[in-house]
Design a protein around this motif. Sequence first.
Motif, PDB file in Angstrom:
ATOM      1  N   LEU A  78     -29.080  33.924   2.723  1.00  0.00           N
ATOM      2  CA  LEU A  78     -29.037  34.891   3.969  1.00  0.00           C
ATOM      3  C   LEU A  78     -30.276  34.412   4.886  1.00  0.00           C
ATOM      4  O   LEU A  78     -30.278  34.527   6.038  1.00  0.00           O
ATOM      5  CB  LEU A  78     -29.179  36.276   3.457  1.00  0.00           C
ATOM      6  N   LEU A  79     -31.344  33.780   4.183  1.00  0.00           N
ATOM      7  CA  LEU A  79     -32.396  33.588   4.927  1.00  0.00           C
ATOM      8  C   LEU A  79     -32.257  32.273   5.797  1.00  0.00           C
ATOM      9  O   LEU A  79     -32.478  32.146   6.632  1.00  0.00           O
ATOM     10  CB  LEU A  79     -33.751  33.284   3.943  1.00  0.00           C
ATOM     11  N   LEU A  80     -31.218  31.258   5.085  1.00  0.00           N
ATOM     12  CA  LEU A  80     -31.113  30.305   5.753  1.00  0.00           C
ATOM     13  C   LEU A  80     -30.157  30.358   6.990  1.00  0.00           C
ATOM     14  O   LEU A  80     -30.279  29.985   8.038  1.00  0.00           O
ATOM     15  CB  LEU A  80     -30.115  29.147   4.817  1.00  0.00           C
ATOM     16  N   GLN A  81     -29.284  31.405   6.901  1.00  0.00           N
ATOM     17  CA  GLN A  81     -28.369  31.983   7.813  1.00  0.00           C
ATOM     18  C   GLN A  81     -29.412  32.475   9.186  1.00  0.00           C
ATOM     19  O   GLN A  81     -28.832  32.432  10.286  1.00  0.00           O
ATOM     20  CB  GLN A  81     -27.439  32.892   7.652  1.00  0.00           C
ATOM     21  N   LYS A  82     -30.371  32.920   8.566  1.00  0.00           N
ATOM     22  CA  LYS A  82     -31.365  33.655   9.846  1.00  0.00           C
ATOM     23  C   LYS A  82     -32.148  32.510  10.469  1.00  0.00           C
ATOM     24  O   LYS A  82     -33.043  32.765  11.269  1.00  0.00           O
ATOM     25  CB  LYS A  82     -31.971  34.693   8.969  1.00  0.00           C
ATOM     26  N   GLY A  83     -32.247  31.287   9.931  1.00  0.00           N
ATOM     27  CA  GLY A  83     -32.945  30.312  10.327  1.00  0.00           C
ATOM     28  C   GLY A  83     -34.343  30.132   9.647  1.00  0.00           C
ATOM     29  O   GLY A  83     -34.829  29.237  10.203  1.00  0.00           O
ATOM     30  N   ASP A  84     -34.480  30.828   8.623  1.00  0.00           N
ATOM     31  CA  ASP A  84     -35.863  30.825   7.815  1.00  0.00           C
ATOM     32  C   ASP A  84     -35.749  29.681   6.779  1.00  0.00           C
ATOM     33  O   ASP A  84     -35.455  30.140   5.726  1.00  0.00           O
ATOM     34  CB  ASP A  84     -36.120  31.982   7.350  1.00  0.00           C
ATOM     35  N   ILE A  85     -35.582  28.228   7.355  1.00  0.00           N
ATOM     36  CA  ILE A  85     -35.444  27.230   6.315  1.00  0.00           C
ATOM     37  C   ILE A  85     -36.329  27.057   5.079  1.00  0.00           C
ATOM     38  O   ILE A  85     -36.104  27.048   3.996  1.00  0.00           O
ATOM     39  CB  ILE A  85     -35.147  25.724   7.188  1.00  0.00           C
ATOM     40  N   GLU A  86     -37.589  27.207   5.533  1.00  0.00           N
ATOM     41  CA  GLU A  86     -38.700  27.266   4.783  1.00  0.00           C
ATOM     42  C   GLU A  86     -38.517  28.034   3.476  1.00  0.00           C
ATOM     43  O   GLU A  86     -38.774  27.488   2.423  1.00  0.00           O
ATOM     44  CB  GLU A  86     -39.924  27.090   5.506  1.00  0.00           C
ATOM     45  N   LYS A  87     -38.440  29.333   3.826  1.00  0.00           N
ATOM     46  CA  LYS A  87     -38.452  30.265   2.838  1.00  0.00           C
ATOM     47  C   LYS A  87     -37.114  30.097   1.942  1.00  0.00           C
ATOM     48  O   LYS A  87     -37.133  30.306   0.772  1.00  0.00           O
ATOM     49  CB  LYS A  87     -38.435  31.748   3.442  1.00  0.00           C
ATOM     50  N   SER A  88     -36.293  29.846   2.622  1.00  0.00           N
ATOM     51  CA  SER A  88     -34.718  29.765   1.955  1.00  0.00           C
ATOM     52  C   SER A  88     -34.815  28.555   0.800  1.00  0.00           C
ATOM     53  O   SER A  88     -34.409  29.002  -0.453  1.00  0.00           O
ATOM     54  CB  SER A  88     -33.630  29.311   2.978  1.00  0.00           C
ATOM     55  N   VAL A  89     -35.679  27.488   1.196  1.00  0.00           N
ATOM     56  CA  VAL A  89     -35.747  26.455   0.048  1.00  0.00           C
ATOM     57  C   VAL A  89     -36.447  26.861  -1.099  1.00  0.00           C
ATOM     58  O   VAL A  89     -36.066  26.573  -2.049  1.00  0.00           O
ATOM     59  CB  VAL A  89     -36.432  25.274   0.864  1.00  0.00           C
ATOM     60  N   LYS A  90     -37.590  27.760  -0.986  1.00  0.00           N
ATOM     61  CA  LYS A  90     -38.162  28.508  -2.036  1.00  0.00           C
ATOM     62  C   LYS A  90     -37.119  29.098  -2.835  1.00  0.00           C
ATOM     63  O   LYS A  90     -37.311  29.016  -4.346  1.00  0.00           O
ATOM     64  CB  LYS A  90     -39.030  29.434  -1.396  1.00  0.00           C
ATOM     65  N   TYR A  91     -36.265  29.953  -2.327  1.00  0.00           N
ATOM     66  CA  TYR A  91     -35.232  30.732  -3.176  1.00  0.00           C
ATOM     67  C   TYR A  91     -34.092  29.810  -3.739  1.00  0.00           C
ATOM     68  O   TYR A  91     -33.849  30.147  -5.118  1.00  0.00           O
ATOM     69  CB  TYR A  91     -34.679  31.921  -2.532  1.00  0.00           C
ATOM     70  N   PHE A  92     -33.972  28.704  -3.313  1.00  0.00           N
ATOM     71  CA  PHE A  92     -32.976  27.889  -3.869  1.00  0.00           C
ATOM     72  C   PHE A  92     -33.506  27.079  -5.089  1.00  0.00           C
ATOM     73  O   PHE A  92     -32.939  26.691  -6.028  1.00  0.00           O
ATOM     74  CB  PHE A  92     -32.342  26.894  -2.822  1.00  0.00           C
ATOM     75  N   THR A  93     -34.748  26.991  -4.882  1.00  0.00           N
ATOM     76  CA  THR A  93     -35.715  26.305  -5.947  1.00  0.00           C
ATOM     77  C   THR A  93     -35.536  27.195  -7.104  1.00  0.00           C
ATOM     78  O   THR A  93     -35.371  26.728  -8.391  1.00  0.00           O
ATOM     79  CB  THR A  93     -37.154  25.877  -5.537  1.00  0.00           C
ATOM     80  N   LEU A  94     -35.952  28.441  -6.932  1.00  0.00           N
ATOM     81  CA  LEU A  94     -36.066  29.364  -8.017  1.00  0.00           C
ATOM     82  C   LEU A  94     -34.685  29.635  -8.646  1.00  0.00           C
ATOM     83  O   LEU A  94     -34.928  29.820 -10.021  1.00  0.00           O
ATOM     84  CB  LEU A  94     -36.475  30.939  -7.404  1.00  0.00           C
ATOM     85  N   GLU A  95     -33.786  29.422  -7.834  1.00  0.00           N
ATOM     86  CA  GLU A  95     -32.301  29.529  -8.597  1.00  0.00           C
ATOM     87  C   GLU A  95     -32.193  28.278  -9.305  1.00  0.00           C
ATOM     88  O   GLU A  95     -31.514  28.821 -10.621  1.00  0.00           O
ATOM     89  CB  GLU A  95     -31.524  29.450  -7.632  1.00  0.00           C
ATOM     90  N   LYS A  96     -32.654  27.235  -9.185  1.00  0.00           N
ATOM     91  CA  LYS A  96     -32.729  26.029 -10.255  1.00  0.00           C
ATOM     92  C   LYS A  96     -33.290  26.330 -11.528  1.00  0.00           C
ATOM     93  O   LYS A  96     -32.659  25.923 -12.411  1.00  0.00           O
ATOM     94  CB  LYS A  96     -33.251  24.895  -9.492  1.00  0.00           C
ATOM     95  N   LYS A  97     -34.221  27.027 -11.331  1.00  0.00           N
ATOM     96  CA  LYS A  97     -35.122  27.186 -12.575  1.00  0.00           C
ATOM     97  C   LYS A  97     -34.617  28.477 -13.347  1.00  0.00           C
ATOM     98  O   LYS A  97     -34.991  28.657 -14.600  1.00  0.00           O
ATOM     99  CB  LYS A  97     -36.644  27.684 -11.981  1.00  0.00           C
ATOM    100  N   ASN A  98     -33.892  29.561 -12.662  1.00  0.00           N
ATOM    101  CA  ASN A  98     -33.737  30.674 -13.255  1.00  0.00           C
ATOM    102  C   ASN A  98     -32.627  30.484 -14.637  1.00  0.00           C
ATOM    103  O   ASN A  98     -31.396  29.816 -14.340  1.00  0.00           O
ATOM    104  CB  ASN A  98     -32.928  31.802 -12.326  1.00  0.00           C
TER     105      ASN A  98
END
Lengths: 98, 224
Positions: A78-98
Motif C-alpha cells: 500500500l505504501l508502494l502504491q502511494k509512492g513511498d518506496i523507501e518505507k515500503s522496502v522496510k516492510y518488505f524486509t520485515l515480511e521476509k523476517k517474519n
Amino acid sequence: MIKKSIKVGLLISALGLGACQQQPDIYNWGEYETTMLAYYKDASHIGAFEAELLALIEQSDVSDKKIGPGIFAEYGYLLLQKGDIEKSVKYFTLEKKN
Amino acid sequence: MFHKKILSKLAIFSLILISLSACQTTNIKKDYSSFREADPRSILIVPVVNNSVEVDAPDLFLSTLSRYLAERGYYVFPVNLVKNVMEEDGMGDANLAHEVDPTRLGEIFGSDMALYVKINTWTAEWAVIAASVTVEMEYVLKDTRTGQTLWTDSQTRQWAPKTHNAGHPLLTLIVAAIQAAAVKAAPNYIPLAQQANYNAFNQIKTGLPAGPYNPKYQNDMEDF
C-alpha cells in the motif's frame, strides 16, 4: 432418572467434542479479513484497511503472537502504491523476517 | 418405570451419537502421496474464477482464504498484493490466470503451490416467506514447481433462517416474511464461505496436511 441420563450424555458428548476442538490460532489476524472485505466492497475504505495493517504491525512488537503471514508485505505494498518506496522496502524486509 | 429406563438410555445414546457425528467423518482418506512428496511450504492464491451471477463474489471470497491456509501451517502470499500484481501483469482476469502454466507463477512469485478456486454458486433465494443462501466452490492446489495437481476438494454450504413458531399462525407468517426480507436485502455469504474453507482445509482425511508452521507438521500421517 431421565434428567440424570441427559446429564451423563451431555458430559460424554462434551468430552467427545473436546477431542476434536479447533486448535488455537497460530497468528494474530485482528481485523485483517473484515477490513479487506470492506475495502473490496467499497474501494473508499482503503484507509481503514491500511490503518488496521499498521495497527497489527504495531501490536506485533508487544505481543507474543506473530501476525499472519503477508501482513507486513500488504502494508508495504500500500505504501508502494502511494509512492513511498523507501518505507515500503522496510516492510518488505520485515515480511521476509517474519 | 420400565418405560422411563428405556427413555433415559435412549437419551444417553442419542447424545453420544450427536457428539460422535459432530467430529467423526466417514470420508475415505485421499491419496496424499504426491502432496507428501512435494512437501510444499507456501501457497499463492490465484484470482478466483466466478461461475455465479454475483459479480463481487470473487473479491469478497478472496478475503476469507488466507487465514485458514496460514493456520494450517503454510506461508500464504499476501492476497491483496498478489491480486494487484497479477492485474498489472495482465493476469487480473481469473479465467486467464487459471490457464497460465503454474510453473510460470512459481517463477514470478517463488511459491511452492498455487490455489485455484472456482465459485460455482453464490446465491440467495427468496420467496416471500422463505429464504436460503447457498455457496458452492471447488478448490485445486497445484505444485508451481512441477505443475502437478496435489489436492482437490469441493464444498457446498446452505443456510436458511429457522422458522420460529410465534404462537399465532399469522404472527409466525409475518416473522418468517421479515426474516426472508432481511435475507433478500443483505444475504450474508461470508460465514458460509468461511465454513466451507474451514471444512475444506481442516477435515481429517480430506483436508490439507499440516504445513511447516503448524505444530502438527509431519505428525499427522495417520490423518492425511
